[in-house]
Design a protein around this motif. Structure first.
Motif, PDB file in Angstrom:
ATOM      1  N   UNK A 142       0.834  -1.204   0.000  1.00 25.02           N
ATOM      2  CA  UNK A 142       0.000   0.000   0.000  1.00 25.02           C
ATOM      3  C   UNK A 142       0.871   1.258   0.000  1.00 25.02           C
ATOM      4  N   UNK A 143       1.948   1.216   0.786  1.00 27.84           N
ATOM      5  CA  UNK A 143       2.857   2.362   0.839  1.00 27.84           C
ATOM      6  C   UNK A 143       3.519   2.593  -0.526  1.00 27.84           C
ATOM      7  N   UNK A 144       3.940   1.486  -1.173  1.00 29.30           N
ATOM      8  CA  UNK A 144       4.564   1.596  -2.493  1.00 29.30           C
ATOM      9  C   UNK A 144       3.578   2.175  -3.519  1.00 29.30           C
ATOM     10  N   UNK A 145       2.325   1.716  -3.405  1.00 31.49           N
ATOM     11  CA  UNK A 145       1.311   2.222  -4.338  1.00 31.49           C
ATOM     12  C   UNK A 145       1.065   3.715  -4.118  1.00 31.49           C
ATOM     13  N   UNK A 146       1.002   4.108  -2.813  1.00 31.38           N
ATOM     14  CA  UNK A 146       0.824   5.536  -2.502  1.00 31.38           C
ATOM     15  C   UNK A 146       2.000   6.365  -3.007  1.00 31.38           C
ATOM     16  N   UNK A 147       3.211   5.795  -2.856  1.00 34.38           N
ATOM     17  CA  UNK A 147       4.403   6.483  -3.350  1.00 34.38           C
ATOM     18  C   UNK A 147       4.337   6.654  -4.865  1.00 34.38           C
ATOM     19  N   UNK A 148       3.875   5.596  -5.544  1.00 31.19           N
ATOM     20  CA  UNK A 148       3.730   5.665  -7.000  1.00 31.19           C
ATOM     21  C   UNK A 148       2.744   6.753  -7.403  1.00 31.19           C
ATOM     22  N   UNK A 149       1.630   6.816  -6.659  1.00 28.91           N
ATOM     23  CA  UNK A 149       0.650   7.856  -6.946  1.00 28.91           C
ATOM     24  C   UNK A 149       1.234   9.255  -6.726  1.00 28.91           C
ATOM     25  N   UNK A 150       2.039   9.395  -5.662  1.00 29.37           N
ATOM     26  CA  UNK A 150       2.659  10.680  -5.374  1.00 29.37           C
ATOM     27  C   UNK A 150       3.624  11.089  -6.489  1.00 29.37           C
ATOM     28  N   UNK A 151       4.433  10.118  -6.939  1.00 26.73           N
ATOM     29  CA  UNK A 151       5.369  10.391  -8.029  1.00 26.73           C
ATOM     30  C   UNK A 151       4.611  10.800  -9.294  1.00 26.73           C
TER      31      UNK A 151
END
Length: 485
Positions: free
Chosen positions: A8-17
Motif C-alpha cells: 500500500x505504501x509503495x502504491x501511494x508512493x507511485x501515486x505521489x510520483x
C-alpha cells in the motif's frame, strides 16, 4: 500484514510520483497554453488590477483610469475622446486594444522590461511594474484645428514635421468616444454594435487605415519622376502634349478641366492642374521609373508602422500605357492614405529627404523618467535636392497664382497642390477633395509643417467639391497653428 502495508505504501508512493510528474508537466510544458486559455481569467484580473499608464499630448495626459469596485478593478477613461481617438485607439475590457493602446500595450500595462528596475526582473518575478507613459508627438492646437476644420464631415488630416518625421496632427471624422467601449456589460456591447453599424464608420481611422484615389495631388510624384528621369529639363518649357490627349493604345480621350493646357509647361501644368500634360509625362517616364519614384515616396510599403500599422498605399507595378497615364494623375488603381500624401508634401518641403513618420516621442516610467527616446530616421530620398527645389517653387505658384489660393497665409511661404479625385462606377461617386501643402515661416531655415487633407463630402454639390474649396482652408488652419507653435 506488514507485506500488505508495504504494498500500500509503495502504491501511494507511485501515486505521489505520478502527481509530481503531472504537476511538472503542466507547469513546464502546458503553462503557456493554460495562460492563454480564454477560460483562464487570472491574466485578465491581473491586467486590470492596477491603473493603466497614460498617453500624453505635450505634457498633458489624454487618458486616465478609474476604479470600478468590481473584479476588474480599473477601467480606461479618455479626455476629449473623439478628438484623440485616431491617436490613442481604445483599451477595452471587452474588445481588446487598438492603435497606440495596442502598439504600446506592454508599456501601458507595466509588463515591458524597460520599466523594470533590473534586467529580466519581470521575467524572474513574473510580475509587473506600474504602467508607463507614452508621450506622443501630437500638438494639441494643430489637432484641434484639424478637427474643427473637418466639422464632422467624413475626412481626415495628417500633418508632419518635415525635418523630423514627427506626426503633429492625426484626425479622422466623424469620430467616436473610446470610453464608451472601456468596460463590460450591455452598455458596452450596445455601443460596439451601434458604432460598427453606423454608415459613417466612425471607428475607421481614415488618416492611416483608409486609402483613396489621390487625384491631382499625385501629380507631384509624377513631376518628381519626370525631373529626376530628365524627361523634363526645363520646367518652364512647352511640352508636346495635345489637349485633349488620347490615351495610348486606345481611342479614349483625356480632357482637362483647366484651360491653357495644350503644350503647357510642367510648371503651368502643376499650377492649373493639367491632366493631359501629367498623364503624358507619366507615360514618357515609363512604368519602371514611375514605380521606382512612387515606392521611394512610400507607395507599396505594407510594413510602415507609426507604431500602429498603416494601410498600404498602392501604385500598380504591371500596367499598360493607358493605365499608366491614368495612374500618373492619381486615378485608375492608384490609392493613398492621407498620411502617405503628407509624406509626399514633406519630402518636397525637406529638400528631397523623406523622414520616417512616427507618432511616439518617448516612453517614460510612471514617475516621468525617460526609458526610451524615439529618434528621427531617414525613410528614403525620393528625389534629388535640385528637383525638390523646383517642386517647391511650383507648389508655391499653386498657392500664389493657381488653384490653391485658399491656403495662402500672409507673410508665410506656402506650397500646395489641389486634387479632386473621381471614384465609383463610371466616376459616378461624388469626388474626394484633396489638398497637400507645406509652410515655412520667413525667419526660419526649415519648413514648419507638411499637411494632407481629404474630405469625403457626400452632402456637397458635385461642382462645389474641389481641393481648393473644401480642403485647402482646413490645411491653412492647421499650418497657422503649426506656425504659432
Amino acid at each position: 500484514m506488514i507485506r500488505y502495508i508495504r504494498r500500500a505504501a509503495a502504491f501511494c508512493l507511485l501515486l505521489l510520483v505520478a502527481l509530481l510528474v503531472n504537476a511538472a508537466r503542466v507547469q513546464l510544458f502546458e503553462a503557456d497554453e493554460l495562460d492563454a486559455n480564454p477560460a483562464n481569467r487570472r491574466n485578465t484580473i491581473a491586467r486590470y488590477d492596477q491603473p493603466r499608464g497614460n498617453i500624453l499630448v505635450g505634457d498633458r495626459p489624454v487618458t486616465g483610469s478609474k476604479e470600478t469596485g468590481e473584479l476588474l478593478s480599473f477601467e480606461r477613461t479618455y479626455l476629449h475622446g473623439p478628438l484623440y481617438a485616431p491617436v490613442t485607439g481604445y483599451a477595452s475590457q471587452t474588445y481588446g486594444t487598438t492603435l497606440i493602446e495596442n502598439a504600446e500595450d506592454a508599456v501601458l500595462s507595466g509588463t515591458d522590461s524597460l520599466l523594470a528596475p533590473l534586467p529580466f526582473w519581470n521575467e524572474f518575478t513574473r510580475g509587473r511594474q506600474p504602467g508607463g507613459n507614452v508621450v506622443t508627438t501630437i500638438r494639441a492646437s494643430m489637432q484641434q484645428a484639424a478637427y474643427d476644420g473637418l466639422s464632422g464631415r467624413r475626412g481626415a488630416v495628417a500633418a508632419l514635421d518635415p525635418s523630423t518625421g514627427e506626426i503633429l496632427a492625426l484626425v479622422s471624422t466623424p469620430s467616436y468616444d473610446p470610453e464608451r467601449l472601456s468596460g463590460t456589460g450591455s452598455a458596452v456591447t450596445d455601443a460596439w454594435a451601434g458604432l460598427n453599424a453606423a454608415r459613417s464608420m466612425p471607428m475607421l481611422n481614415r488618416a492611416i487605415r483608409q486609402t483613396y484615389p489621390p487625384g491631382s495631388t499625385f501629380k507631384i510624384v509624377t513631376a518628381a519622376a519626370a525631373l529626376d528621369e530628365r524627361v523634363v529639363t526645363d520646367v518652364d518649357a512647352a511640352t508636346d502634349t495635345p489637349s485633349p490627349y488620347v490615351l495610348p493604345g486606345t481611342r479614349t480621350t483625356l480632357p482637362n478641366e483647366a484651360r491653357g493646357c495644350e503644350d503647357a509647361s510642367l510648371a503651368d501644368a502643376i499650377r492649373v492642374s493639367c491632366n493631359t500634360v501629367m498623364a503624358h509625362l507619366g507615360v514618357e517616364v515609363g512604368l519602371e521609373g514611375m514605380v521606382e519614384t512612387a515606392e521611394k515616396f512610400g507607395f507599396n510599403d505594407a510594413g510602415l508602422r507609426i507604431p500602429s500599422g498603416v494601410a498600404r498605399s498602392n501604385f500598380d507595378t504591371d500596367m499598360s500605357d493607358d493605365q499608366l497615364a491614368l495612374s500618373s494623375i492619381g486615378q485608375f488603381n492608384t490609392t493613398a492614405t492621407p498620411l502617405q500624401m503628407a509624406m509626399v508634401a514633406s519630402a518636397v518641403a525637406n529638400g528631397g529627404d523623406l523622414r520616417r513618420p512616427h507618432l511616439v516621442d518617448r516612453i517614460t516610467t510612471d514617475d516621468g523618467d525617460t526609458v526610451r527616446q524615439e529618434r528621427s530616421e531617414s525613410y528614403e530620398r525620393p528625389m534629388n535636392p535640385a528637383t525638390a527645389v523646383q517642386l517647391q517653387r511650383m507648389m508655391v505658384d499653386v498657392v500664389e497664382d493657381g488653384t490653391g489660393s485658399n491656403a495662402a497665409i500672409d507673410g508665410v511661404t506656402v506650397g500646395g497642390k489641389t486634387g479632386t479625385a473621381q471614384h465609383g462606377v463610371d466616376n459616378s461617386g461624388l469626388p474626394y477633395a484633396w489638398f497637400i501643402s507645406w509652410a515655412q515661416a520667413p525667419d526660419s531655415g526649415r519648413p514648419a509643417v507638411a499637411v494632407a487633407v481629404v474630405v469625403e463630402d457626400a452632402a456637397a454639390e458635385r461642382d462645389d467639391i474641389s481641393g481648393g474649396g473644401s480642403a485647402a482652408p482646413i490645411a491653412r488652419a492647421v499650418m497657422e497653428a503649426a506656425l504659432e507653435e
